[in-house]
Write a protein that holds these residues in place. Structure first.
Motif, PDB file in Angstrom:
ATOM      1  N   THR A 246     121.486  34.407  -9.620  1.00 44.31           N
ATOM      2  CA  THR A 246     120.872  33.203 -10.428  1.00 44.31           C
ATOM      3  C   THR A 246     121.981  32.796 -11.601  1.00 44.31           C
ATOM      4  OG1 THR A 246     119.669  34.724 -11.875  1.00 44.31           O
ATOM      5  CG2 THR A 246     118.265  33.596 -10.021  1.00 44.31           C
ATOM      6  N   VAL A 247     122.562  33.871 -12.124  1.00 37.19           N
ATOM      7  CA  VAL A 247     123.755  33.940 -12.949  1.00 37.19           C
ATOM      8  C   VAL A 247     124.752  33.081 -12.479  1.00 37.19           C
ATOM      9  CG1 VAL A 247     125.117  34.875 -14.738  1.00 37.19           C
ATOM     10  CG2 VAL A 247     122.884  35.607 -14.450  1.00 37.19           C
ATOM     11  N   TYR A 248     124.988  33.608 -11.184  1.00 39.06           N
ATOM     12  CA  TYR A 248     126.269  33.133 -10.603  1.00 39.06           C
ATOM     13  C   TYR A 248     126.263  31.669 -10.218  1.00 39.06           C
ATOM     14  CZ  TYR A 248     130.162  33.221  -7.026  1.00 39.06           C
ATOM     15  OH  TYR A 248     131.195  33.015  -6.256  1.00 39.06           O
ATOM     16  N   GLY A 249     124.966  31.212  -9.670  1.00 38.81           N
ATOM     17  CA  GLY A 249     124.734  29.667  -9.576  1.00 38.81           C
ATOM     18  C   GLY A 249     124.880  28.857 -10.424  1.00 38.81           C
ATOM     19  N   LEU A 250     124.047  29.373 -11.626  1.00 40.35           N
ATOM     20  CA  LEU A 250     124.385  28.756 -12.945  1.00 40.35           C
ATOM     21  C   LEU A 250     125.584  28.524 -13.553  1.00 40.35           C
ATOM     22  CD1 LEU A 250     122.601  27.371 -15.271  1.00 40.35           C
ATOM     23  CD2 LEU A 250     122.689  29.479 -16.338  1.00 40.35           C
ATOM     24  N   THR A 251     126.479  29.497 -13.211  1.00 38.42           N
ATOM     25  CA  THR A 251     127.704  29.290 -14.172  1.00 38.42           C
ATOM     26  C   THR A 251     129.008  29.421 -13.137  1.00 38.42           C
ATOM     27  OG1 THR A 251     127.728  31.965 -13.928  1.00 38.42           O
ATOM     28  CG2 THR A 251     126.823  30.718 -16.218  1.00 38.42           C
ATOM     29  N   VAL A 252     128.757  29.507 -11.854  1.00 41.56           N
ATOM     30  CA  VAL A 252     129.919  29.387 -11.133  1.00 41.56           C
ATOM     31  C   VAL A 252     129.783  28.339 -10.073  1.00 41.56           C
ATOM     32  CG1 VAL A 252     131.547  30.702  -9.875  1.00 41.56           C
ATOM     33  CG2 VAL A 252     130.465  31.768 -11.725  1.00 41.56           C
ATOM     34  N   MET A 256     131.068  24.757  -9.696  1.00 41.61           N
ATOM     35  CA  MET A 256     132.446  24.485  -9.239  1.00 41.61           C
ATOM     36  C   MET A 256     132.533  23.233  -8.441  1.00 41.61           C
ATOM     37  SD  MET A 256     134.038  27.514  -6.656  1.00 41.61           S
ATOM     38  CE  MET A 256     132.594  27.241  -5.476  1.00 41.61           C
ATOM     39  N   VAL A 257     131.436  22.865  -7.560  1.00 46.84           N
ATOM     40  CA  VAL A 257     131.616  21.710  -6.764  1.00 46.84           C
ATOM     41  C   VAL A 257     132.010  20.473  -7.535  1.00 46.84           C
ATOM     42  CG1 VAL A 257     130.420  20.312  -4.986  1.00 46.84           C
ATOM     43  CG2 VAL A 257     130.417  22.834  -5.078  1.00 46.84           C
ATOM     44  N   MET A 371     119.000  27.355  -9.724  1.00 44.72           N
ATOM     45  CA  MET A 371     119.978  27.766 -10.396  1.00 44.72           C
ATOM     46  C   MET A 371     121.077  26.992 -10.208  1.00 44.72           C
ATOM     47  SD  MET A 371     118.016  28.854 -12.456  1.00 44.72           S
ATOM     48  CE  MET A 371     119.156  29.364 -13.809  1.00 44.72           C
ATOM     49  N   MET A 372     121.600  26.668  -8.915  1.00 41.35           N
ATOM     50  CA  MET A 372     122.725  25.978  -8.588  1.00 41.35           C
ATOM     51  C   MET A 372     122.577  24.492  -9.029  1.00 41.35           C
ATOM     52  SD  MET A 372     124.191  27.437  -5.138  1.00 41.35           S
ATOM     53  CE  MET A 372     125.250  26.100  -4.986  1.00 41.35           C
ATOM     54  N   GLY A 373     121.056  24.213  -8.862  1.00 44.37           N
ATOM     55  CA  GLY A 373     121.030  22.535  -9.408  1.00 44.37           C
ATOM     56  C   GLY A 373     121.115  22.415 -10.788  1.00 44.37           C
ATOM     57  N   VAL A 374     120.631  23.473 -11.731  1.00 42.95           N
ATOM     58  CA  VAL A 374     120.718  23.368 -13.104  1.00 42.95           C
ATOM     59  C   VAL A 374     122.325  23.588 -13.585  1.00 42.95           C
ATOM     60  CG1 VAL A 374     120.304  24.712 -15.221  1.00 42.95           C
ATOM     61  CG2 VAL A 374     118.386  24.450 -13.386  1.00 42.95           C
ATOM     62  N   ARG A 376     124.859  22.493 -11.514  1.00 42.82           N
ATOM     63  CA  ARG A 376     125.654  21.082 -11.580  1.00 42.82           C
ATOM     64  C   ARG A 376     125.005  20.169 -12.457  1.00 42.82           C
ATOM     65  NH1 ARG A 376     125.150  20.498  -4.762  1.00 42.82           N
ATOM     66  NH2 ARG A 376     126.356  22.391  -4.411  1.00 42.82           N
ATOM     67  N   ALA A 377     124.056  20.153 -12.968  1.00 49.20           N
ATOM     68  CA  ALA A 377     123.614  19.168 -13.921  1.00 49.20           C
ATOM     69  C   ALA A 377     123.940  19.330 -15.317  1.00 49.20           C
ATOM     70  CB  ALA A 377     121.857  19.197 -14.041  1.00 49.20           C
ATOM     71  N   LEU A 378     124.374  20.729 -15.616  1.00 47.37           N
ATOM     72  CA  LEU A 378     124.961  20.842 -17.040  1.00 47.37           C
ATOM     73  C   LEU A 378     126.403  20.824 -17.003  1.00 47.37           C
ATOM     74  CD1 LEU A 378     122.509  23.876 -18.214  1.00 47.37           C
ATOM     75  CD2 LEU A 378     122.342  21.170 -18.811  1.00 47.37           C
ATOM     76  N   SER A 379     127.076  20.980 -15.586  1.00 45.79           N
ATOM     77  CA  SER A 379     128.475  21.049 -15.903  1.00 45.79           C
ATOM     78  C   SER A 379     129.319  19.934 -16.376  1.00 45.79           C
ATOM     79  CB  SER A 379     128.974  21.266 -14.177  1.00 45.79           C
ATOM     80  OG  SER A 379     128.571  20.244 -13.459  1.00 45.79           O
ATOM     81  N   GLY A 380     128.699  18.568 -16.126  1.00 45.08           N
ATOM     82  CA  GLY A 380     129.420  17.448 -16.638  1.00 45.08           C
ATOM     83  C   GLY A 380     129.194  17.411 -18.237  1.00 45.08           C
ATOM     84  N   PRO A 381     128.192  17.586 -18.820  1.00 45.55           N
ATOM     85  CA  PRO A 381     128.002  17.302 -20.269  1.00 45.55           C
ATOM     86  C   PRO A 381     128.760  18.589 -20.892  1.00 45.55           C
ATOM     87  CG  PRO A 381     125.882  17.234 -19.342  1.00 45.55           C
ATOM     88  CD  PRO A 381     126.651  17.479 -18.215  1.00 45.55           C
ATOM     89  N   VAL A 382     128.778  19.875 -20.493  1.00 45.27           N
ATOM     90  CA  VAL A 382     129.501  20.948 -20.882  1.00 45.27           C
ATOM     91  C   VAL A 382     131.079  20.533 -20.935  1.00 45.27           C
ATOM     92  CG1 VAL A 382     130.117  23.324 -20.811  1.00 45.27           C
ATOM     93  CG2 VAL A 382     127.752  22.774 -20.507  1.00 45.27           C
TER      94      VAL A 382
END
Length: 418
Positions: A246-252, A256-257, A371-374, A376-382
């Motif tokens: 879950t940590v990996y999906g959220l942060t990596v 990444m995609v 967690m991967m969906g979260v 992806r959603a947060l990657s743009g704003p961050v």
């Protein structure tokens, strides 16, 4: 491999030669049918994003409408996949996969007709996309439990399927693009609908030996989900991997995609990004082929070491490496992830009893996907705040820490191959 039906056990054992001189036979009638079903299904899934993008943007809608359509599919999948695991236990995985294909078939046909005739209303597109997500949620849990019931060598089966899935993942977008160029988005959805029909026919023809749990008395859906949760918690290696993942999906894996897509497209153009994804797919195929040959005694430990290929890719992206090196990174990432997936899938399918496998797989998919969906959603704003390259470099560091965590946790590191 956990098998509780004596007849099926004896039939399977008859296919397995004594000693280690030759691998067990794989390409029996059931596996051939399953192979075709998975190949056409992944081909169809790969066509959908291209078909939605061409159809909606070509009809004058904004790019966000494509994101909403695909997002509703993902949301419906994530919400219903746990129910899919329970229903697969209740009605058998094979029946649920047939029902799922038949549920998605008319929706894809409606999209094909609507886009062929013009511009369908957005609400209809969104509803049909969500229905397709529900169908995928009902289908997916049965994949994991079917493989050990039809394949005498589970690792080889997973490796072969990973290779064809990688190839179909590359072929799907290319075929959709060709159909859109020659006709329209409706043609791509028509072919997508045909893949559900082919898959359903394959599963109708499949003959899977029953196990006693198929006819066992069942409680309510909520009771079955609670039982699945207790079984999930009882296996420390299983929930340990999911917790780390879950940590990996959220942060990596999640960021990444989209960040790779935006970074490469802005710097080098969409054609370069397309080639990069094709190289990644080729790496996935090679990773599957490696998993055909290598049989580590500690599969999860070996898979964790292989995952070190992903931070190499992120490091190259984050430091602005030239395109040839980016191709190398994408290839390594594809091979690493494919090898890990085969090791993980095989471990789950051989260590978890058949009567719990559907629910276990559902919890696995739900946790990873959410967690991967979260992410992806947060990657743009961050990325807007701190920069795309910095997010990728931080992701590379976290990816190394994740590998370390997988190797440090003893139940994960020492899980044996069966």
């Amino acid at each position: 491999m956990f098998v509780t039906d004596n007849t099926y056990k004896s039939e399977t054992a008859a296919q397995i030669p004594r000693g280690d001189s030759a691998p067990p036979a794989l390409w029996n009638r059931n596996f051939r049918l399953f192979f075709v079903a998975r190949a056409v299904a992944v081909l169809g899934e790969g066509m959908v994003p291209v078909a939605f993008a061409a159809g909606l943007i070509g009809a004058g809608h904004s790019g966000s409408s494509v994101g909403y359509a695909l997002g509703l599919w993902t949301a419906a999948f994530a919400v219903f996949v746990l129910f899919g695991g329970v229903l697969a236990d209740r009605f058998t995985a094979r029946r649920m996969m047939i029902i799922a294909d038949l549920l998605r078939l008319p929706g894809a046909l409606l999209l094909a007709v609507a886009f062929a005739l013009g511009s369908p209303p957005l609400w209809a597109v969104y509803v049909l996309s969500a229905v397709a997500g529900v169908g995928a949620a009902l289908f997916q849990p049965g994949v994991a439990s079917t493989i050990p019931r039809i394949a005498p060598d589970v690792q080889r089966a997973n490796a072969v399927l990973r290779v064809v899935e990688a190839l179909m993942t590359m072929a799907g977008p290319a075929l959709a693009g060709l159909l859109v160029a020659l006709w329209n988005a409706g043609a791509a959805f028509a072919v997508n609908a045909s893949t559900f029909a082919v898959s359903a026919v394959c599963f109708v023809l499949l003959r899977v030996a029953p196990v006693p749990s198929d006819d066992a008395p069942r409680g309510s859906l909520l009771a079955e989900m609670a039982l699945g949760w207790r079984e999930f918690r009882a296996r420390s290696w299983l929930w340990g991997v999911i917790a780390i993942w879950t940590v990996y999906g959220l942060t990596v894996a999640g960021p990444m995609v989209p960040l790779t897509a935006s970074l490469i497209t802005e710097e080098y153009g969409s054609a370069t990004y397309g080639v990069l994804m094709a190289v990644n797919g080729a790496g996935s195929a090679v990773g599957g082929l490696l998993a055909l040959r290598l049989r580590p005694v500690r599969p999860l430990a070996a898979g964790a070491v292989a995952l070190l290929g992903l931070p190499v890719n992120l490091l190259l992206l984050g430091t602005g490496a030239p395109v040839p090196l980016l191709h190398t990174g994408a290839f390594l990432a594809g091979a690493a992830f494919a090898f890990w997936l085969v090791m993980w899938s095989t471990s789950v399918q051989t260590h978890v009893p058949q009567d719990a496998l559907n629910r276990m797989h559902a919890y696995d998919v739900a946790g990873s996907l959410l967690m991967m969906g979260v992410g992806r959603a947060l990657s743009g704003p961050v990325a807007v705040v701190v920069g795309t390259e910095r997010v990728l470099l931080v992701g590379a560091g976290i990816a190394v820490i994740v590998v370390g965590a997988l190797l440090v946790v003893r139940p994960i590191r020492t899980l044996p191959r069966l």
